[in-house]
Each structure stands twice: as C-alpha cells, then as structure tokens.
Motif scaffolding. Structure first.
Motif, short mmCIF file in Angstrom:
data_model
loop_
_atom_site.label_atom_id
_atom_site.label_comp_id
_atom_site.label_asym_id
_atom_site.label_seq_id
_atom_site.Cartn_x
_atom_site.Cartn_y
_atom_site.Cartn_z
N ALA A 48 0.81 -1.22 0.00
CA ALA A 48 0.00 0.00 0.00
C ALA A 48 0.84 1.27 0.00
O ALA A 48 0.40 2.31 -0.50
N SER A 49 2.05 1.21 0.55
CA SER A 49 2.81 2.44 0.81
C SER A 49 3.99 2.67 -0.12
O SER A 49 4.63 3.72 -0.04
N TRP A 50 4.31 1.74 -1.02
CA TRP A 50 5.57 1.87 -1.75
C TRP A 50 5.62 3.10 -2.65
O TRP A 50 6.68 3.72 -2.80
N ARG A 51 4.50 3.49 -3.23
CA ARG A 51 4.51 4.67 -4.10
C ARG A 51 4.84 5.92 -3.29
O ARG A 51 5.65 6.76 -3.72
N LYS A 52 4.21 6.06 -2.14
CA LYS A 52 4.47 7.21 -1.29
C LYS A 52 5.92 7.21 -0.80
O LYS A 52 6.58 8.25 -0.76
N GLU A 53 6.43 6.04 -0.45
CA GLU A 53 7.80 5.96 0.05
C GLU A 53 8.81 6.17 -1.07
O GLU A 53 9.87 6.77 -0.86
N ALA A 83 -4.81 3.15 -2.25
CA ALA A 83 -3.44 2.71 -1.99
C ALA A 83 -3.28 1.22 -2.22
O ALA A 83 -2.21 0.75 -2.62
N LEU A 84 -4.34 0.46 -1.97
CA LEU A 84 -4.28 -0.99 -2.11
C LEU A 84 -5.48 -1.43 -2.91
O LEU A 84 -6.61 -1.31 -2.47
N ALA A 128 -7.76 -0.49 2.82
CA ALA A 128 -8.67 -0.11 1.74
C ALA A 128 -9.46 1.15 2.08
O ALA A 128 -10.10 1.73 1.20
N GLU A 129 -9.42 1.59 3.35
CA GLU A 129 -10.20 2.75 3.79
C GLU A 129 -9.35 3.96 4.16
O GLU A 129 -9.77 5.10 3.97
N THR A 130 -8.17 3.73 4.72
CA THR A 130 -7.38 4.82 5.26
C THR A 130 -6.78 5.69 4.15
O THR A 130 -6.47 5.20 3.06
N ALA A 131 -6.61 6.97 4.46
CA ALA A 131 -5.93 7.88 3.53
C ALA A 131 -4.45 8.02 3.85
O ALA A 131 -3.75 8.81 3.23
N ARG A 132 -3.96 7.23 4.80
CA ARG A 132 -2.59 7.41 5.28
C ARG A 132 -1.55 7.25 4.18
O ARG A 132 -0.53 7.95 4.18
N TYR A 133 -1.77 6.34 3.24
CA TYR A 133 -0.73 6.04 2.25
C TYR A 133 -1.07 6.54 0.85
O TYR A 133 -0.41 6.16 -0.11
N LEU A 134 -2.09 7.37 0.73
CA LEU A 134 -2.50 7.82 -0.60
C LEU A 134 -1.50 8.81 -1.18
O LEU A 134 -1.03 9.71 -0.50
N THR A 135 -1.19 8.63 -2.46
CA THR A 135 -0.46 9.65 -3.21
C THR A 135 -1.38 10.35 -4.20
O THR A 135 -1.11 11.46 -4.64
N ASP A 136 -2.50 9.69 -4.53
CA ASP A 136 -3.50 10.25 -5.44
C ASP A 136 -4.87 9.98 -4.82
O ASP A 136 -5.26 8.82 -4.66
N PRO A 137 -5.63 11.03 -4.44
CA PRO A 137 -6.93 10.82 -3.80
C PRO A 137 -7.89 9.99 -4.63
O PRO A 137 -8.83 9.40 -4.10
#
Length: 308
Positions: free
Chosen positions: A218-223, A306-307, A293-302
C-alpha cells in the motif's frame, strides 16, 4: 482468509476515531490543523474496529487511541531520529522505556506523558499493567535498535538485501508492540511460557510478515516519492531487476504463501490458549487489510486507492 465481521462497525469505528483524535489533541500530539486532519483521515479507530472485532466499545476506543499514539510516534521518529535533543529520536524512545520501568513523568515530550496515561489507566475491561511491562520494554528496545540501523543504512546509501530487510521489517513494523498494547488493554496477555513458545513465535513471524508486506504494497509509491528504500516492493524490484508492477505481483505472491504457512501452523496449536491467539492474529491480518482499503494514510492520489 475471510475477515471477522464487527457488529455495528460504522458507528463503533467512527466513535473510536473521534475518541482517538480528541485524546491526542488534549495531550498535545496534534500540534496543528494539518497534523490533525491527516490523523483523522488515517482512521486509527477504524483500524482498531477491524483488527479487534469482538472488543466492546470502551476497549475499542482505548485501543484506537493506543494505535494512534504509536503511529504518531513512528511518524515523529521518522523526522527526528538523528536529533541529539533528549526529547527527540533515540532520547525519546529511551525516555518512554524509562517511564515504563520507573513511572517517571518529568520528560519534556508529550509522547511520554501520553504513554503513561494510556499504560496506567487503559480503561474498562483491562488487566493489571505490571506483568506486561518487561515484554513491552524489551520490544521497545528492539524497535529503537532497528530504527537506528535502518536510519544508518539510509544515510550511508546502502540499501538492504531481501533477507536483511525481511528480518528488520518484523521489528520496525511494530506489530509486537501493537499487540502488547492490545493484550494489555484487554487484560489477556499470554504468560511468558506460552508467548515465548517456538510455535507462537513462528506464528507471530508469519502474521507480522503478512501485515508488514501488505502495508508495503500500500505504501511503496508514497515511500518511493520520499526517497525511501525500506519497502519490500522496492527491495524486490532492485535486487531482482524487476519493474515495480512485477515486484508488486511478487510481493503479493509471497503474502499468499505466508498466509498459507500461518494457517498450517494455526491448525496445530500446542495449547488451547494459543488456539485463541491464532484467531486473534488472523483478525489482525484480515483487519489490517480491510483498513488499508479505507485509510488515507498512504494515498499519493486521492482518486487512486493505496491498495487495490
């Protein structure tokens, strides 16, 4: 691996979200509107509701607060681990460990006072704190050492290999610390002879891998955007010469394998109390996936989850 349904989930999750945000605001952990908004969009109360579906409302509210505190601490350390100030970085984690062992509250960081508030008065349905302190303190020390090592790798420009990363991720993912808090708040921590049993440690490793690697998906794009190298998708892409899409598929395949290994272990518990533990860990794996699937924590594009 089907998720356990939480009764009246939407209401319970929303109330736990609000409780966690209010508690963190009162204790100075959300110093500005941007931090508060990000915290609310992350939905740590919903994470608690997904991962502990059988908890009552009071325990759920406190668990959401516990998870929110730990995620905020992790975010704070990301930007301050090199700091020599006693209220930051390694000094902060050392102070939390000291507070856990001694009950001292004279440290300058709000994270320490907030931690003691949670630990000493966790809420209805909780058990006594004292038997669980050494375990959490040990895990906290291991977490600090792993973060320091990860930071040294980041500064040196030497990214980790696959086996090295997987071992380190089991610690930096803080799954054991999160479970320590959940066990403590529910008053159901395992005795040492069961917690340290090889079967339970293998089960914990499998569950931690599933949760942490799913988080990495879920987080690799943001990282990647932030220049981070400590993510299994990025590690696999680099070490195997794959593009990111192929690396994602490989990590997803490994998650499925680890989930199967978890189920094989869970089918043969050496003690009835460990059978119940397997159910709880399964709830954490499926609940964490549902939360991503719900959290906005790892979003790079609203507009892009993320997953998927």
């Amino acid at each position: 691996m089907p998720a356990t349904a939480s009764p009246d989930f939407a209401r319970r999750a929303a109330e736990a979200d609000d409780r966690a945000a209010a508690w963190c605001l009162e204790r100075g952990l959300l110093p500005d509107r941007e931090t508060e908004e990000c915290f609310r969009l992350a939905r740590f109360g919903a994470l608690a509701a997904h991962t502990c579906p059988s908890a009552d409302d009071a325990a759920l509210a406190v668990l959401g607060t516990w998870l929110g505190w730990f995620f905020l601490l992790d975010d704070h350390l990301d930007g301050h681990l090199d700091s020599q100030a006693p209220e930051d970085g390694a000094g902060l984690l050392t102070a939390i460990g000291d507070a856990l062992r001694t009950g001292r509250t004279d440290h300058g960081s709000p994270f320490v006072a907030a931690f003691l508030d949670l630990w000493s008065a966790p809420g209805p349905g909780s058990g006594p704190a004292e038997p669980f302190r050494p375990r959490f303190a040990r895990h906290l020390d291991e977490y600090l050492a792993a973060l320091v090592r990860e930071n040294a790798e980041r500064r040196s420009g030497r990214p980790p290999g696959e086996a090295e990363y997987i071992a380190l991720r089991r610690i930096t993912g803080a799954i054991r610390e999160s479970l320590d808090g959940a066990d403590h708040l529910a008053g159901c921590s395992l005795p040492d002879e069961l917690y340290d049993h090889p079967w339970h440690q293998s089960l914990l490793d499998a569950a931690s891998d599933v949760i942490n690697w799913t988080n990495d998906l879920a987080s690799w794009r943001k990282e990647l955007d932030g220049g981070e190298v400590h993510n299994l998708v990025l590690v696999v892409a680099r070490t195997r010469g794959l593009d990111h899409r192929a690396a994602e598929a490989e990590v997803a395949r490994r998650i499925a394998v680890r989930a199967e290994e978890f189920e094989a272990l869970a089918a043969v518990p050496p003690d009835p109390r460990l059978a119940r533990r397997a159910v709880a860990l399964r709830d954490w794996m499926t609940g964490f996936r549902a939360w991503l699937a719900e959290t906005a924590r790892y979003l790079t594009d609203p507009q892009q989850p993320a997953l998927s």
